[in-house]
Design an enzyme around this catalytic site. Structure first.
Site, PDB file in Angstrom:
ATOM      1  N   LYS A  65       0.818  -1.233   0.000  1.00  0.00           N
ATOM      2  CA  LYS A  65       0.000   0.000   0.000  1.00  0.00           C
ATOM      3  C   LYS A  65       0.847   1.277   0.000  1.00  0.00           C
ATOM      4  O   LYS A  65       0.398   2.303  -0.506  1.00  0.00           O
ATOM      5  CB  LYS A  65      -0.953   0.007   1.207  1.00  0.00           C
ATOM      6  N   ASN A  86      -4.964   1.897  -1.944  1.00  0.00           N
ATOM      7  CA  ASN A  86      -5.547   0.541  -2.006  1.00  0.00           C
ATOM      8  C   ASN A  86      -6.122   0.217  -3.383  1.00  0.00           C
ATOM      9  O   ASN A  86      -6.561  -0.898  -3.635  1.00  0.00           O
ATOM     10  CB  ASN A  86      -6.611   0.332  -0.915  1.00  0.00           C
ATOM     11  N   ASP A 101     -10.541   2.845   1.329  1.00  0.00           N
ATOM     12  CA  ASP A 101     -10.766   2.090   2.576  1.00  0.00           C
ATOM     13  C   ASP A 101     -11.704   2.820   3.542  1.00  0.00           C
ATOM     14  O   ASP A 101     -12.743   2.291   3.924  1.00  0.00           O
ATOM     15  CB  ASP A 101      -9.430   1.855   3.302  1.00  0.00           C
ATOM     16  N   ALA A 126      -6.680   0.383  17.682  1.00  0.00           N
ATOM     17  CA  ALA A 126      -5.843   1.432  17.064  1.00  0.00           C
ATOM     18  C   ALA A 126      -4.872   0.785  16.078  1.00  0.00           C
ATOM     19  O   ALA A 126      -3.693   1.129  16.024  1.00  0.00           O
ATOM     20  CB  ALA A 126      -5.097   2.209  18.136  1.00  0.00           C
ATOM     21  N   GLY A 128      -4.225  -0.909  11.927  1.00  0.00           N
ATOM     22  CA  GLY A 128      -4.097  -0.352  10.581  1.00  0.00           C
ATOM     23  C   GLY A 128      -5.346   0.376  10.113  1.00  0.00           C
ATOM     24  O   GLY A 128      -5.257   1.480   9.564  1.00  0.00           O
ATOM     25  N   GLY A 251     -19.631  -4.861   9.584  1.00  0.00           N
ATOM     26  CA  GLY A 251     -18.574  -4.429   8.659  1.00  0.00           C
ATOM     27  C   GLY A 251     -18.832  -4.747   7.198  1.00  0.00           C
ATOM     28  O   GLY A 251     -18.029  -4.386   6.328  1.00  0.00           O
TER      29      GLY A 251
HETATM   30  P1  NAP Z   1      -4.771  -4.686  13.250  1.00  0.00           P
HETATM   31  O1  NAP Z   1      -3.929  -3.684  12.545  1.00  0.00           O
HETATM   32  O2  NAP Z   1      -4.234  -6.055  13.476  1.00  0.00           O
HETATM   33  O3  NAP Z   1      -5.181  -4.048  14.687  1.00  0.00           O
HETATM   34  C1  NAP Z   1      -5.929  -4.812  15.598  1.00  0.00           C
HETATM   35  C2  NAP Z   1      -6.338  -3.936  16.778  1.00  0.00           C
HETATM   36  O4  NAP Z   1      -7.103  -4.726  17.670  1.00  0.00           O
HETATM   37  C3  NAP Z   1      -5.164  -3.394  17.580  1.00  0.00           C
HETATM   38  O5  NAP Z   1      -5.504  -2.138  18.068  1.00  0.00           O
HETATM   39  C4  NAP Z   1      -5.037  -4.410  18.711  1.00  0.00           C
HETATM   40  O6  NAP Z   1      -4.525  -3.878  19.901  1.00  0.00           O
HETATM   41  C5  NAP Z   1      -6.488  -4.776  18.945  1.00  0.00           C
HETATM   42  N1  NAP Z   1      -6.569  -6.137  19.488  1.00  0.00           N
HETATM   43  C6  NAP Z   1      -6.189  -7.287  18.878  1.00  0.00           C
HETATM   44  N2  NAP Z   1      -6.402  -8.327  19.694  1.00  0.00           N
HETATM   45  C7  NAP Z   1      -6.907  -7.827  20.857  1.00  0.00           C
HETATM   46  C8  NAP Z   1      -7.313  -8.414  22.081  1.00  0.00           C
HETATM   47  N3  NAP Z   1      -7.234  -9.728  22.291  1.00  0.00           N
HETATM   48  N4  NAP Z   1      -7.784  -7.592  23.044  1.00  0.00           N
HETATM   49  C9  NAP Z   1      -7.861  -6.249  22.848  1.00  0.00           C
HETATM   50  N5  NAP Z   1      -7.482  -5.630  21.708  1.00  0.00           N
HETATM   51  C10 NAP Z   1      -7.015  -6.420  20.728  1.00  0.00           C
HETATM   52  O7  NAP Z   1      -6.165  -4.878  12.532  1.00  0.00           O
HETATM   53  P2  NAP Z   1      -6.896  -3.897  11.492  1.00  0.00           P
HETATM   54  O8  NAP Z   1      -6.362  -4.176  10.154  1.00  0.00           O
HETATM   55  O9  NAP Z   1      -6.870  -2.536  12.041  1.00  0.00           O
HETATM   56  O10 NAP Z   1      -8.385  -4.497  11.541  1.00  0.00           O
HETATM   57  C11 NAP Z   1      -9.228  -4.271  12.656  1.00  0.00           C
HETATM   58  C12 NAP Z   1     -10.558  -4.979  12.470  1.00  0.00           C
HETATM   59  O11 NAP Z   1     -11.219  -4.447  11.329  1.00  0.00           O
HETATM   60  C13 NAP Z   1     -10.459  -6.476  12.214  1.00  0.00           C
HETATM   61  O12 NAP Z   1     -11.510  -7.129  12.886  1.00  0.00           O
HETATM   62  C14 NAP Z   1     -10.655  -6.610  10.719  1.00  0.00           C
HETATM   63  O13 NAP Z   1     -11.214  -7.849  10.363  1.00  0.00           O
HETATM   64  C15 NAP Z   1     -11.635  -5.494  10.479  1.00  0.00           C
HETATM   65  N6  NAP Z   1     -11.607  -4.984   9.098  1.00  0.00           N
HETATM   66  C16 NAP Z   1     -12.797  -4.868   8.430  1.00  0.00           C
HETATM   67  C17 NAP Z   1     -12.817  -4.382   7.144  1.00  0.00           C
HETATM   68  C18 NAP Z   1     -14.120  -4.273   6.415  1.00  0.00           C
HETATM   69  O14 NAP Z   1     -14.112  -3.993   5.202  1.00  0.00           O
HETATM   70  N7  NAP Z   1     -15.244  -4.447   7.080  1.00  0.00           N
HETATM   71  C19 NAP Z   1     -11.634  -3.978   6.527  1.00  0.00           C
HETATM   72  C20 NAP Z   1     -10.441  -4.102   7.226  1.00  0.00           C
HETATM   73  C21 NAP Z   1     -10.436  -4.614   8.527  1.00  0.00           C
HETATM   74  P3  NAP Z   1      -2.927  -3.781  20.179  1.00  0.00           P
HETATM   75  O15 NAP Z   1      -2.500  -2.525  19.454  1.00  0.00           O
HETATM   76  O16 NAP Z   1      -2.822  -3.667  21.651  1.00  0.00           O
HETATM   77  O17 NAP Z   1      -2.303  -5.012  19.611  1.00  0.00           O
END
Ligand code: NAP
Length: 287
Positions: A65, A86, A101, A126, A128, A251
């Site tokens: 990206k 993206n 996005d 917090a 990606g 989502g």
């Molecule tokens: P990411 O970069 O992996 O970030 C995950 C976040 O969740 C971090 O802030 C992490 O905290 C927190 N987390 C993970 N495990 C945890 C736990 N056991 N307890 C508390 N906090 C926890 O993920 P992302 O790419 O931002 O995606 C976030 C969500 O959005 C995912 O569920 C993904 O499937 C969804 N998503 C949806 C779409 C859509 O089109 N609907 C698109 C993209 C993503 P730490 O910083 O402390 O590790």
């Protein structure tokens, strides 16, 4: 036939062919949308191949990206704001970058009748997605943006970025950006108009979920509760909020929204976004 790709590493898990297939089917356009494994450092070779095979555009996921930017003629405002692309459209042998996005999520909010202006938003997580979503929401007239994360420093980093963008005049100064940990989520609930789960807690295939959702009791029943997860269609987080009387949003709309917006770019024509969105999100399909 329109030829499109999604590139990344890993790429096997990508739902993009399914979602873009749904949009193109709804439009009656025949399209060959292929997943292609492109490893870090292999973008130049991929682009040469795409140009020689008359590919009209491609979506990008990890790890490309940011790395794609030097190959592009021009990028749109959101891609510039996030420093990430993206969607790439290929036109007359040149590459143009976009980022749909965050706009996918905004579209989903709009379709659910939610107006961001002057609202107080609380985001749990917090990662990606939040690093783009929070910047976009901040620029759309929200009054307050609270980011709560297990690792508080990551929430702080995003708030600092919003403040820098405000100082540079890129994001309007109206929004107050606040960061915090997840020890006392309840304290942030009374003023909240939009609560977003942006963690993977409750996602299908993940054996972790919220163990305590009592903080929802401190939320007004007028607040909209959103989960970025689309599989399952209703997480425990959403189910609990719905039982309390809150309006909920999963989502799926974000996933479909960003695809519709990317397809509008590929097709280079105005689509009836609202009609497409309603058609493709009307059943709680599991993708
Ligand atoms: P990411 O970069 O992996 O970030 C995950 C976040 O969740 C971090 O802030 C992490 O905290 C927190 N987390 C993970 N495990 C945890 C736990 N056991 N307890 C508390 N906090 C926890 O993920 P992302 O790419 O931002 O995606 C976030 C969500 O959005 C995912 O569920 C993904 O499937 C969804 N998503 C949806 C779409 C859509 O089109 N609907 C698109 C993209 C993503 P730490 O910083 O402390 O590790």
């Amino acid at each position: 036939m329109l030829k499109l790709n999604v590139i990344g590493d890993p790429i096997e898990h990508s739902k993009s062919p399914v979602v873009h297939g749904m949009v193109m089917d709804a439009l009656g356009i025949s399209c060959d949308y292929e997943k292609i494994l492109v490893r870090k450092g292999e973008l130049k070779e991929y682009i040469e191949k795409a140009l020689s095979e008359n590919v009209s555009g491609f979506n990008l996921t990890m790890p490309h990206k940011v790395d794609i930017i030097p190959f592009l003629e021009k990028i749109d405002k959101d891609a510039e704001l996030f420093g990430a692309v993206n969607t790439v459209k290929i036109k007359d042998g040149k590459l143009y970058g976009y980022n749909t996005d965050a706009r996918g999520f905004i579209l989903s909010l709009e379709q659910n009748g939610f107006d961001i202006r002057n609202k107080s938003i609380v985001i749990l997580g917090a990662g990606g997605v939040v690093s783009t979503l929070a910047l976009k929401l901040a620029g759309l007239g929200a009054a307050r943006m609270t980011i709560l994360n297990r690792t508080q420093s990551k929430a702080e980093d995003i708030c600092q970025r919003i403040k820098r963008l405000q100082n540079d005049g890129v994001v309007e100064r109206g929004v107050k950006a606040v960061s915090g940990g997840t020890e006392n989520i309840s304290a942030y609930m009374p003023e909240c108009d939009l609560l977003i789960n942006a963690t993977p807690l409750g996602m299908s295939g993940m054996d972790m979920d919220y163990t305590d959702l009592l903080f929802l009791n401190a939320l007004s029943t007028d607040a909209l509760v959103a989960d970025l997860i689309y599989n399952p269609p209703k997480t425990k987080f959403l189910s609990c909020a719905e039982k309390r009387g809150n309006k909920i949003m999963n989502g799926l709309g974000m996933l479909i929204g960003q695809a519709i917006l990317a397809d509008e770019i590929y097709l280079d024509k105005k689509l009836d976004i609202s009609e497409l969105f309603t058609k493709l999100t009307s059943n709680d399909c599991v993708i």
